[in-house]
Motif scaffolding. Sequence first.
Motif, mmCIF file in Angstrom:
data_model
loop_
_atom_site.group_PDB
_atom_site.id
_atom_site.type_symbol
_atom_site.label_atom_id
_atom_site.label_comp_id
_atom_site.label_asym_id
_atom_site.label_seq_id
_atom_site.Cartn_x
_atom_site.Cartn_y
_atom_site.Cartn_z
ATOM 1 N N GLU A 152 0.761 -1.199 0.182
ATOM 2 C CA GLU A 152 -0.022 -0.064 0.020
ATOM 3 C C GLU A 152 0.879 1.262 0.103
ATOM 4 O OE1 GLU A 152 -3.117 2.038 2.737
ATOM 5 O OE2 GLU A 152 -2.873 -0.154 3.253
ATOM 6 N N PRO A 171 -5.103 2.837 -5.617
ATOM 7 C CA PRO A 171 -4.414 2.521 -4.386
ATOM 8 C C PRO A 171 -3.379 1.185 -4.771
ATOM 9 C CG PRO A 171 -6.736 1.607 -4.718
ATOM 10 C CD PRO A 171 -6.405 2.361 -5.851
ATOM 11 N N SER A 172 -3.846 0.673 -5.816
ATOM 12 C CA SER A 172 -2.946 -0.705 -6.336
ATOM 13 C C SER A 172 -1.623 -0.531 -7.045
ATOM 14 C CB SER A 172 -3.857 -1.813 -6.764
ATOM 15 O OG SER A 172 -3.386 -2.050 -8.295
#
Lengths: 343, 96
Positions: free
Chosen positions: A102, A157-158
Amino acid sequence: MRRLLNVLYVTNPESYLAKDGENLVVRVQDKEVFRTPIHYLEGIVTFGYMGASPALLGMCIEKGVAVSFLTRSGRHQATLHGIPKGNVLLRRKQYRLADSEEDSAKLASMFVIGKLANCRTVLRRFMSDYGAKVQIEEVDLVCKLMAQNVIRLSNEPSLDKVRGIEGESARKYFSVFDNLITCQKPEFYMRGRNRRPPLDNVNALLSFLYSLLLHETRAALQTVGLDPYVGFLHRDRPGRAGLALDLMEEFRPYMADRLALSLINRRQVTGDGFIQKESGGVIMKDTVRKVVIDAWQKRKREEITHPFLEEKIPVGLLPYAQALLLARHLRGDIDGYPPFVWK
Amino acid sequence: MMVLITYDVNITTEAGKKRLRHVAKQCVNYGQRVQNSVFECLLEPAQFVALRNKLEAIIDKESDSLRYYFLGRNWRRRIEHAGSNRVFDPEGTMIV
């Protein structure tokens, strides 16, 4: 801010680098051809195999002079990696963040945002300079795409998605790059980025500039005490300076691509300075390499107001300034990492 | 800043010759030899103080002399060269 020191480029394959007192001495066939006090330098870049005395390398480590060994064609082979400087706690923090998917994604997206924003500025600058003369619709489209992708990245986010957007944007960017080459058309064209080996003149030029840039970002990270080998966007691979490659992303368009374009468009480099080998790979002649290095060094001495620090610094110190900001962010002194965005 | 350092060391004695060698060696460490006893040194103020201390510990103040000329940051405007002896620009592009 630190002072911008000089970098010595050794292109003669017969050179031997030695130490004499506090001096670096370059010898060719036992004859001294160059001598400089070591404190004038912050880096040495050598092309092709050549010798350097252990005493000299020891002095470089001690004085914090970064030494890079590149192949004749400019591909990065090895760097002198001295005793790590700075704070072990900072590096531990770096490793922890790199281990977390993350946190890595957050930082990775900042590097890519910097890159895309700067790519867009390269295209936009081009359009405002040449807009009337050439067909620019597709360039304009890619500009818009870059802007959209920057927005997509800011809430992405990824890590995989960050990489996906980066790859797509880079492909699109290079697909219109050819429009930006306005001179010497038959010899210089861009039909997509290729490397190892570069297959045409423009790719050879870009690869060469990128390896000069990599030397600078790697040295900058080491100076502030970060580990250039542990990246966020670029994952660990033996011998690959992941973080240096990460940090390099935001500088590619501003420092390398634009320089390549102006070298071509101002006819400072010409097609006959490049040689195509039997393997298909293209390499540059020594004369062209010298022109490119000279332009690169001049570019580094130009001054720019840093958008975040609001301080006037030489272009050559940008990687150092960004490495400093990255270290501050990792320490927790600033909330986010502000990538270098050229306006 | 750029400092031009020139020296005169009395070499009528053995000790004088030794001092001359030592002074020259220190100057080479810090800058570029532009003529026999003339050096151009691009230095930070702290480096200059260190060099000055070293040099003044070597010379014999009765018979030798040292002169420093401070050419500042815009030193390029203040130097002109004619004749032989290739000199490199410490802030210019260095390619060998």
